[in-house]
Structure formats: structure tokens, C-alpha cells
Design a protein around this motif. Sequence first.
Motif, short mmCIF file in Angstrom:
data_model
loop_
_atom_site.label_atom_id
_atom_site.label_comp_id
_atom_site.label_asym_id
_atom_site.label_seq_id
_atom_site.Cartn_x
_atom_site.Cartn_y
_atom_site.Cartn_z
N ASP A 85 31.05 64.39 56.01
CA ASP A 85 32.19 63.51 55.74
C ASP A 85 33.34 64.27 55.10
N GLN A 87 34.55 66.97 55.93
CA GLN A 87 35.38 67.61 56.94
C GLN A 87 36.47 66.68 57.47
N GLN A 88 36.35 65.38 57.17
CA GLN A 88 37.32 64.41 57.67
C GLN A 88 38.54 64.28 56.76
N GLU A 267 39.78 56.88 55.04
CA GLU A 267 40.01 57.60 56.29
C GLU A 267 39.16 57.03 57.42
N LYS A 268 37.94 56.59 57.09
CA LYS A 268 37.08 55.98 58.11
C LYS A 268 37.64 54.65 58.59
N PRO A 271 42.44 55.42 59.50
CA PRO A 271 42.81 56.82 59.72
C PRO A 271 44.32 57.04 59.61
#
Length: 328
Positions: A85, A87-88, A267-268, A271
Motif C-alpha cells: 500500500d 507504493q500507492q 487514495e484508495k 484517487p
Amino acid sequence: MNKRPDVFRVCALAIACAVLLRLAGGGLGAMVAQALGHEKMATVLLYLGTGRVACPAAPQEQTPDPTQLTAPSPEDNPVEFSPEDGQQIQVGNFAGVDVDIPTLLQMPLDWDLTEQSPTVLILHTHGSESYTGIPQEAQSSGYRSLDTAYNMVSMGDALAEYLTQAGIGVIHDRTLYDYPSYNDAYNLARAAIQGYLTQYPSICLVIDLHRDAAEDAAGNQVAFTAQIDGQEMAQLMIVTGSGSDTLSHPNWKENLALGLKLQVQLEKQYPGLCRPLALRAQRYNQDLLPGAILVEVGTAGNTWDQAMASIEPLAQSILSLAKGTEPE
């Protein structure tokens, strides 16, 4: 005597079947079936053949309104995070400290915002911060306003309402700690936070709502916006302090772990709504509680409407974390 109803039903069933078959030859059977409906006709034949009454089908539940915010129930599974996660999201490390994002994301978040007592404190260290385009009579110097309908207090009012309607116990401190003295704001807010934590030891999340400011080369205010579901919203920026400043902040990694989790959740779900998380050397009074965050709601270049539009996504992401997390 007890067999007569059964005999009657068998005879009636035979007659009904014969009539329907007879009608079917002339095309009237389909018309009867269409008029009665297949379910009603099946119910009639079931009764005539067995004497049982068919129970109506249970009504289907309506699809929940996606805009209706609800706090997770105790039976819901906590939100979990994986090392991937990290990396997002992006993190701006302005403090120059070592950060292990995958490890921090898996730190347990030991809280439950759905308790009966107040669990969330919302305040505004710089409450007079405001936006471009507000009514002239509400403006003061430097994109600030003492009118709580247009400064950061209005953002806190909206966030508090969303969380309260979802069953979260919220205290919203609407004090303007940056007026009349801007330089004393953090000291005044610190004393207030300490008082609330003493009075309400159930508080486990402190949210300090601000707005940022950015200028271009010509000195014009810059707006940071995101298009979310066709709506223009002010971007959010989570700010956390660190232990590199001269002021003591020994548990800064716990604050950062919370900020990272909220950043990932935002972000999930939305976005592009967040700017990179800012890790800075100051402590922003976050040393008072492991669950303390500072959120910049847009910039001075954003409009009030753009900033207000981003409050519901912020609330929804906080609610997604309301039951806390457990490490994998």
C-alpha cells in the motif's frame, strides 16, 4: 368429513388444469397467465393441489445511498494495510529522518471511534484562514476571515456533522486561536487540547484543520484541485511532525503511521484527492496524542466551495478507519 376439502381441491385442480389446457388451444391460456402473472397462477395451483398458501417473497433491500455516511459496526472487519500500500502514496520528507513506510503502515491502530464517549476532537490552530472569492464583507487581510461561515471553522462544522451523523462522538472547538495574536496560536491551542484530553480521556483522534498557501512566480495564489466523480474539489494535504526539531516529540512515528493510513485510505477511495503527505521537523502539538493529525484543506487560491466539497471524502475515509487496524 375431514377428507372433503381434499377431494374438493383435487377436483378443482383437475377442472382448473382442463380449463387452462382448453384455453391454451385457443391462445387464451397465455392471455390468462399474462393477466394473472406466473407467480399468482402458481400460487393458485399450489393451493388447489396441496391446500398450502405460498408465502410472498421477501422484499429486496434497497441499495444504500453512497452519500450516506455510516460508522462501521462492531462486527465489521478492521481496515488492513499491506506493505504494498505504501507504493500507492507519496511522502515529502522535509525533516530528513529515516522512514520505513511499509513497517509504519502495519503498526496497529489501537482505537475505536464508535464508543459512546467523545472520541474525536476537531480544532483550528489557524481558524481565521480562508479562501479566495468569499464575500467582500467576510474578508480580512491576507486571505483570512473572522466570519466562521467562511473560515476554517466552517470546514470543521461540516466534518463534525458528518462524523456525528455516523455515530461518532465529536467535540468541535470553534475558537480562533490565531486571533488577535497569530504567533501565540500553537501555544493557545496546545493548552486547549490538554484541557480536552484531561476532561475527556476517551478522545483518541485530534484533527487540526488548516488551509495551505502557495504562490506562483508572479505572486498569485495557486489553487490545488482534483476532479472526483465530476466534481472539482480542493486537494487535501496531511502534515505530520517528526522528532528532528528542538521540541520533544518521542512518539512521532505513531502520528506518522496514522497519517500514512489515512493517506492510503483517501487514495484508495478518492484517487488524486491528496497531495503528497508532508513530514516536517515541527511537532504541531501532535506529541500530545498518538492519534493527532493536521490536514490542510486546499490553499488560499482555492474557493470556499472547492474546499467544502473535499470535507465529505475526508469524513468517509476517517470513518473507514473508525474501528482501527490490526497488523497482518
